[in-house]
Motif scaffolding. Structure first.
Motif, PDB file in Angstrom:
ATOM      1  N   LEU A 253      -6.959 -21.947 -27.172  1.00  0.00           N
ATOM      2  CA  LEU A 253      -8.188 -22.207 -27.936  1.00  0.00           C
ATOM      3  C   LEU A 253      -7.991 -23.426 -28.829  1.00  0.00           C
TER       4      LEU A 253
ATOM      5  N   SER B 237      -8.208 -12.682 -28.919  1.00  0.00           N
ATOM      6  CA  SER B 237      -8.048 -11.247 -28.621  1.00  0.00           C
ATOM      7  C   SER B 237      -9.274 -10.697 -27.904  1.00  0.00           C
TER       8      SER B 237
ATOM      9  N   ARG C  90       2.238 -17.271 -32.352  1.00  0.00           N
ATOM     10  CA  ARG C  90       0.845 -16.819 -32.220  1.00  0.00           C
ATOM     11  C   ARG C  90       0.584 -16.192 -30.853  1.00  0.00           C
TER      12      ARG C  90
ATOM     13  N   ARG D 276      -0.600  -7.565 -29.779  1.00  0.00           N
ATOM     14  CA  ARG D 276      -1.867  -6.921 -30.137  1.00  0.00           C
ATOM     15  C   ARG D 276      -2.525  -6.288 -28.922  1.00  0.00           C
TER      16      ARG D 276
HETATM   17  C1  LIG Z   1      -2.207 -18.313 -28.720  1.00  0.00           C
HETATM   18  C2  LIG Z   1      -3.613 -18.409 -29.350  1.00  0.00           C
HETATM   19  C3  LIG Z   1      -4.688 -18.268 -28.271  1.00  0.00           C
HETATM   20  C4  LIG Z   1      -3.733 -17.257 -30.394  1.00  0.00           C
HETATM   21  O1  LIG Z   1      -4.942 -17.413 -31.112  1.00  0.00           O
HETATM   22  P1  LIG Z   1      -5.217 -16.501 -32.393  1.00  0.00           P
HETATM   23  O2  LIG Z   1      -6.507 -16.914 -32.957  1.00  0.00           O
HETATM   24  O3  LIG Z   1      -4.002 -16.486 -33.255  1.00  0.00           O
HETATM   25  O4  LIG Z   1      -5.315 -15.033 -31.731  1.00  0.00           O
HETATM   26  P2  LIG Z   1      -6.346 -13.864 -32.020  1.00  0.00           P
HETATM   27  O5  LIG Z   1      -7.663 -14.139 -31.455  1.00  0.00           O
HETATM   28  O6  LIG Z   1      -5.673 -12.618 -31.558  1.00  0.00           O
HETATM   29  O7  LIG Z   1      -6.498 -13.849 -33.610  1.00  0.00           O
HETATM   30  C5  LIG Z   1      -5.537 -13.214 -34.424  1.00  0.00           C
HETATM   31  C6  LIG Z   1      -5.756 -13.582 -35.862  1.00  0.00           C
HETATM   32  O8  LIG Z   1      -7.136 -13.350 -36.200  1.00  0.00           O
HETATM   33  C7  LIG Z   1      -7.220 -12.301 -37.180  1.00  0.00           C
HETATM   34  N1  LIG Z   1      -8.381 -11.474 -36.800  1.00  0.00           N
HETATM   35  C8  LIG Z   1      -9.560 -11.477 -37.458  1.00  0.00           C
HETATM   36  N2  LIG Z   1     -10.409 -10.645 -36.836  1.00  0.00           N
HETATM   37  C9  LIG Z   1      -9.760 -10.111 -35.790  1.00  0.00           C
HETATM   38  C10 LIG Z   1     -10.111  -9.189 -34.793  1.00  0.00           C
HETATM   39  N3  LIG Z   1     -11.334  -8.626 -34.763  1.00  0.00           N
HETATM   40  N4  LIG Z   1      -9.212  -8.872 -33.840  1.00  0.00           N
HETATM   41  C11 LIG Z   1      -7.973  -9.412 -33.859  1.00  0.00           C
HETATM   42  N5  LIG Z   1      -7.574 -10.311 -34.795  1.00  0.00           N
HETATM   43  C12 LIG Z   1      -8.462 -10.637 -35.766  1.00  0.00           C
HETATM   44  C13 LIG Z   1      -5.901 -11.591 -37.102  1.00  0.00           C
HETATM   45  O9  LIG Z   1      -5.598 -10.961 -38.344  1.00  0.00           O
HETATM   46  C14 LIG Z   1      -4.961 -12.738 -36.830  1.00  0.00           C
HETATM   47  O10 LIG Z   1      -4.803 -13.472 -38.010  1.00  0.00           O
HETATM   48  P3  LIG Z   1      -3.460 -14.298 -38.369  1.00  0.00           P
HETATM   49  O11 LIG Z   1      -3.424 -15.458 -37.440  1.00  0.00           O
HETATM   50  O12 LIG Z   1      -3.671 -14.676 -39.780  1.00  0.00           O
HETATM   51  O13 LIG Z   1      -2.296 -13.368 -38.120  1.00  0.00           O
HETATM   52  C15 LIG Z   1      -3.796 -19.774 -30.090  1.00  0.00           C
HETATM   53  O14 LIG Z   1      -2.830 -19.866 -31.104  1.00  0.00           O
HETATM   54  C16 LIG Z   1      -3.650 -20.981 -29.162  1.00  0.00           C
HETATM   55  O15 LIG Z   1      -4.596 -21.355 -28.470  1.00  0.00           O
HETATM   56  N6  LIG Z   1      -2.468 -21.596 -29.158  1.00  0.00           N
HETATM   57  C17 LIG Z   1      -2.223 -22.833 -28.367  1.00  0.00           C
HETATM   58  C18 LIG Z   1      -2.115 -22.552 -26.906  1.00  0.00           C
HETATM   59  C19 LIG Z   1      -0.935 -21.693 -26.568  1.00  0.00           C
HETATM   60  O16 LIG Z   1       0.093 -21.696 -27.233  1.00  0.00           O
HETATM   61  N7  LIG Z   1      -1.121 -20.909 -25.499  1.00  0.00           N
HETATM   62  C20 LIG Z   1      -0.076 -20.092 -24.948  1.00  0.00           C
HETATM   63  C21 LIG Z   1       0.815 -20.930 -24.109  1.00  0.00           C
HETATM   64  S1  LIG Z   1       1.908 -19.869 -23.191  1.00  0.00           S
END
Ligand SMILES: CC(C)(COP(=O)(O)OP(=O)(O)OC[C@H]1O[C@@H](n2cnc3c(N)ncnc32)[C@H](O)[C@@H]1OP(=O)(O)O)[C@@H](O)C(=O)NCCC(=O)NCCS
Length: 145
Positions: free
Chosen positions: A57, A68, A97, A104
């Motif tokens: 994202l 998620s 992340r 999760r």
């Molecule tokens: C990996 C990636 C998709 C994770 O995105 P993310 O937004 O951290 O993931 P989520 O959607 O699960 O969100 C979790 C966060 O939202 C918060 N949150 C708020 N509402 C939420 C809900 N309803 N459900 C889950 N989480 C929620 C959580 O507390 C958590 O917060 P934090 O980051 O402060 O711990 C993103 O970091 C990314 O695109 N990274 C670059 C690409 C990458 O590395 N891809 C993988 C290569 S193998």
């Protein structure tokens, strides 16, 4: 140009198989914010063949649970419509992340491996593998609904 080429490859795979890395849009505005979906890794990995769940994202949309939400929908399609028995996910050890998202989703870390697509000695070469099977996913779905 690289991003457009990747989008074209994702689109072609979806047209060929009916599933893949799907575009993610914000429900409120329809804005394109990244991709989440299912994929057959092109590299031969220690656990091939397999179907993986993957995500990327735009950074402005991290931390809101959007990945998620999209991943949960992709898993429902994988275990439901596609009738897969197991879905894997893997990432560089340091990708906190991505690993947090796998956890999760109820995925379990089972092993580490060297990704053959990353040069030897590169800090991102060491990867961790997470697995989720149909039975565990069904139990989580039942608990959530
Ligand atoms: C990996 C990636 C998709 C994770 O995105 P993310 O937004 O951290 O993931 P989520 O959607 O699960 O969100 C979790 C966060 O939202 C918060 N949150 C708020 N509402 C939420 C809900 N309803 N459900 C889950 N989480 C929620 C959580 O507390 C958590 O917060 P934090 O980051 O402060 O711990 C993103 O970091 C990314 O695109 N990274 C670059 C690409 C990458 O590395 N891809 C993988 C290569 S193998």
């Amino acid at each position: 140009a690289e991003s457009d080429a990747m989008a074209d490859r994702c689109q072609a795979l979806i047209e060929e198989r009916g599933w893949g890395f799907w575009a993610v849009e914000l429900k409120a505005s329809g804005a394109f914010i990244g991709f989440v979906g299912l994929h057959t890794p092109s590299a031969t990995l220690p656990f091939s063949p397999c179907v993986e769940i993957g995500w990327r994202l735009a950074a402005d949309y991290w931390g809101q649970g959007l990945a998620s939400e999209a991943a949960w929908a992709a898993l429902k399609t994988g275990f439901g419509t596609l009738d897969l028995s197991e879905i894997l996910s893997f990432t560089a050890i340091e990708n906190r992340r991505s690993r947090a998202l796998m956890e999760r989703l109820g995925m379990r870390e089972t092993e580490e491996f060297e990704h053959p697509g990353v040069p030897v000695g590169h800090p991102l070469r060491r990867h961790c593998l997470y697995r989720l099977d149909r039975e565990r996913f069904a139990a989580q779905l039942a608990a959530a609904e």
